[in-house]
Design an enzyme around this catalytic site. Structure first.
Site, PDB file in Angstrom:
ATOM      1  N   ASP A  85       0.530  -1.302   0.210  1.00  0.00           N
ATOM      2  CA  ASP A  85       0.159   0.432   0.405  1.00  0.00           C
ATOM      3  C   ASP A  85       0.966   0.955   0.095  1.00  0.00           C
ATOM      4  O   ASP A  85       1.799   1.452   0.157  1.00  0.00           O
ATOM      5  CB  ASP A  85      -0.478  -0.173   1.073  1.00  0.00           C
ATOM      6  CG  ASP A  85      -0.253  -0.321   2.093  1.00  0.00           C
ATOM      7  OD1 ASP A  85       0.623  -0.245   2.462  1.00  0.00           O
ATOM      8  OD2 ASP A  85      -1.044  -0.011   3.623  1.00  0.00           O
ATOM      9  N   ASN A 127      -8.444   0.340  13.091  1.00  0.00           N
ATOM     10  CA  ASN A 127      -9.894   0.310  12.624  1.00  0.00           C
ATOM     11  C   ASN A 127     -10.006  -0.747  11.994  1.00  0.00           C
ATOM     12  O   ASN A 127     -11.009  -0.800  11.343  1.00  0.00           O
ATOM     13  CB  ASN A 127     -10.386   1.818  11.937  1.00  0.00           C
ATOM     14  CG  ASN A 127      -9.572   1.579  10.488  1.00  0.00           C
ATOM     15  OD1 ASN A 127      -8.704   0.145  10.658  1.00  0.00           O
ATOM     16  ND2 ASN A 127     -10.033   2.427   9.831  1.00  0.00           N
ATOM     17  N   HIS A 169      -8.091  -1.797   9.419  1.00  0.00           N
ATOM     18  CA  HIS A 169      -7.689  -2.072   7.726  1.00  0.00           C
ATOM     19  C   HIS A 169      -6.484  -3.364   8.041  1.00  0.00           C
ATOM     20  O   HIS A 169      -5.922  -3.100   8.995  1.00  0.00           O
ATOM     21  CB  HIS A 169      -7.634  -0.325   7.398  1.00  0.00           C
ATOM     22  CG  HIS A 169      -6.542  -0.324   8.046  1.00  0.00           C
ATOM     23  ND1 HIS A 169      -6.258   1.754   7.331  1.00  0.00           N
ATOM     24  CD2 HIS A 169      -5.231  -0.807   8.356  1.00  0.00           C
ATOM     25  CE1 HIS A 169      -4.980   1.337   8.454  1.00  0.00           C
ATOM     26  NE2 HIS A 169      -4.585   0.313   7.935  1.00  0.00           N
ATOM     27  N   GLU A 188      -9.713  -0.408   3.692  1.00  0.00           N
ATOM     28  CA  GLU A 188     -11.072   0.061   5.202  1.00  0.00           C
ATOM     29  C   GLU A 188     -11.716   0.073   5.716  1.00  0.00           C
ATOM     30  O   GLU A 188     -12.179  -0.881   4.463  1.00  0.00           O
ATOM     31  CB  GLU A 188     -11.184   1.931   4.755  1.00  0.00           C
ATOM     32  CG  GLU A 188     -10.098   2.522   4.581  1.00  0.00           C
ATOM     33  CD  GLU A 188      -9.066   3.262   5.596  1.00  0.00           C
ATOM     34  OE1 GLU A 188      -8.543   2.388   7.162  1.00  0.00           O
ATOM     35  OE2 GLU A 188      -7.727   3.752   5.817  1.00  0.00           O
TER      36      GLU A 188
HETATM   37  C1  GLP Z   1      -0.596   1.576   8.659  1.00  0.00           C
HETATM   38  C2  GLP Z   1      -0.624   0.502   7.058  1.00  0.00           C
HETATM   39  C3  GLP Z   1      -0.848  -0.695   7.132  1.00  0.00           C
HETATM   40  C4  GLP Z   1      -0.420  -1.726   8.595  1.00  0.00           C
HETATM   41  C5  GLP Z   1      -1.213  -1.206   9.346  1.00  0.00           C
HETATM   42  C6  GLP Z   1      -0.701  -0.875  11.042  1.00  0.00           C
HETATM   43  O1  GLP Z   1      -1.838   2.515   7.651  1.00  0.00           O
HETATM   44  N1  GLP Z   1      -1.351   1.671   6.130  1.00  0.00           N
HETATM   45  O2  GLP Z   1       0.034  -1.581   5.917  1.00  0.00           O
HETATM   46  O3  GLP Z   1       0.151  -2.495   8.466  1.00  0.00           O
HETATM   47  O4  GLP Z   1      -1.579   0.487   8.991  1.00  0.00           O
HETATM   48  O5  GLP Z   1       0.075  -0.081  11.044  1.00  0.00           O
HETATM   49  P1  GLP Z   1       1.185   0.543  12.204  1.00  0.00           P
HETATM   50  O6  GLP Z   1       1.978  -1.032  12.096  1.00  0.00           O
HETATM   51  O7  GLP Z   1       2.014   1.196  12.080  1.00  0.00           O
HETATM   52  O8  GLP Z   1       0.404  -0.171  13.633  1.00  0.00           O
END
Ligand code: GLP
Length: 242
Positions: A67, A136, A138, A143
């Protein structure tokens, strides 16, 4: 889903890196998709250590982007690609020809989506995916409300993601859209590892593992994956009825 609960962040990172090393030893030409974000950073550093000790060789693997924030690229501070290059691709000296990321600055993002879809198809699908989970629920930028049958697509970011996402940037950054592989591609991947640590993820983890499968909680789609390993620390697992 196979749920693994470990003592702390260090231990989930250690176990996850061991899993990945064993996987790549079995399949040196693996097609890999690794998440950005903060959760896998210790895992990446351990993978670099393994490679530096000569215990694993990633040079025949292909790496597909998961992403990106629309409007940012690998040279932008805080972008997903910047994280992947700084923490993994550059330290491992991965050849550019083995890295496949969308250009989230392109004027034609639809073309970028189809380009990545075609690359994944032409390689026979993704072998190993490593995901984090948003507070949330995702996955990547899938989302709440996303359709589960989408491949790579552009999506309006959830309000939570816009706020939480500021943690990746030194200066406040306007975040509006994301480009992401779809849930369909997650479910079609051969093996999925999902990592989560800390109490901030506990609600999302409970809904992912024990809630109903619904697009309001995108990570719940992983309940439908036959080969999904969930790596949790005690805090992230605290609400599970294990
Ligand atoms: C982010 C990214 C994801 C990631 C997730 C968790 O916004 N879009 O690819 O895995 O949210 O992020 P984090 O590991 O910083 O909690």
């Amino acid at each position: 889903m196979i749920i693994n609960v470990y003592k702390d962040y260090n231990e989930i990172s250690q176990k996850t890196s061991e899993f990945i090393v064993e996987y790549v030893k079995q399949k040196p030409e693996a097609i890999i998709c690794f998440a950005g974000g903060t959760t896998p950073l210790r895992t990446y550093s351990l993978l670099v250590d393994y490679a530096n000790r000569g215990e694993i060789d990633f040079s025949s693997c292909s790496f597909i982007g998961l992403d990106e924030w629309v409007g940012l690229d690998r040279h932008d501070d805080g972008s997903c690609q910047e994280t992947m290059y700084n923490t993994l691709f550059s330290p491992l000296n991965i050849k550019e020809s083995n890295i496949f990321f969308f250009d989230a600055k392109s004027v034609n993002l639809e073309d970028e989506c189809r380009k990545i879809d075609e690359i994944i198809s032409s390689k026979g699908g993704i072998d190993l995916m490593l995901l984090g989970i948003g507070v949330n629920g995702h996955l990547g930028f899938n989302e709440p409300g996303v359709q589960f049958d989408l491949s790579t697509h552009v999506i309006e970011l959830d309000e939570t993601t816009k706020v939480v996402g500021q943690k990746y940037f030194k200066v406040e950054t306007e975040l509006t859209k994301g480009i992401t592989l779809g849930i369909k591609q997650v479910l079609n991947s051969d093996t999925v590892i999902l990592m989560a640590n800390g109490d901030k993820k506990a609600d999302a983890v409970k809904a992912m593992v024990e809630g109903e499968v619904t697009n309001q909680m995108p990570a719940s789609a992983l309940q439908k994956h036959d080969n999904c390993y969930v790596m949790l620390d005690k805090e992230a697992a605290a609400q599970l009825e294990l």
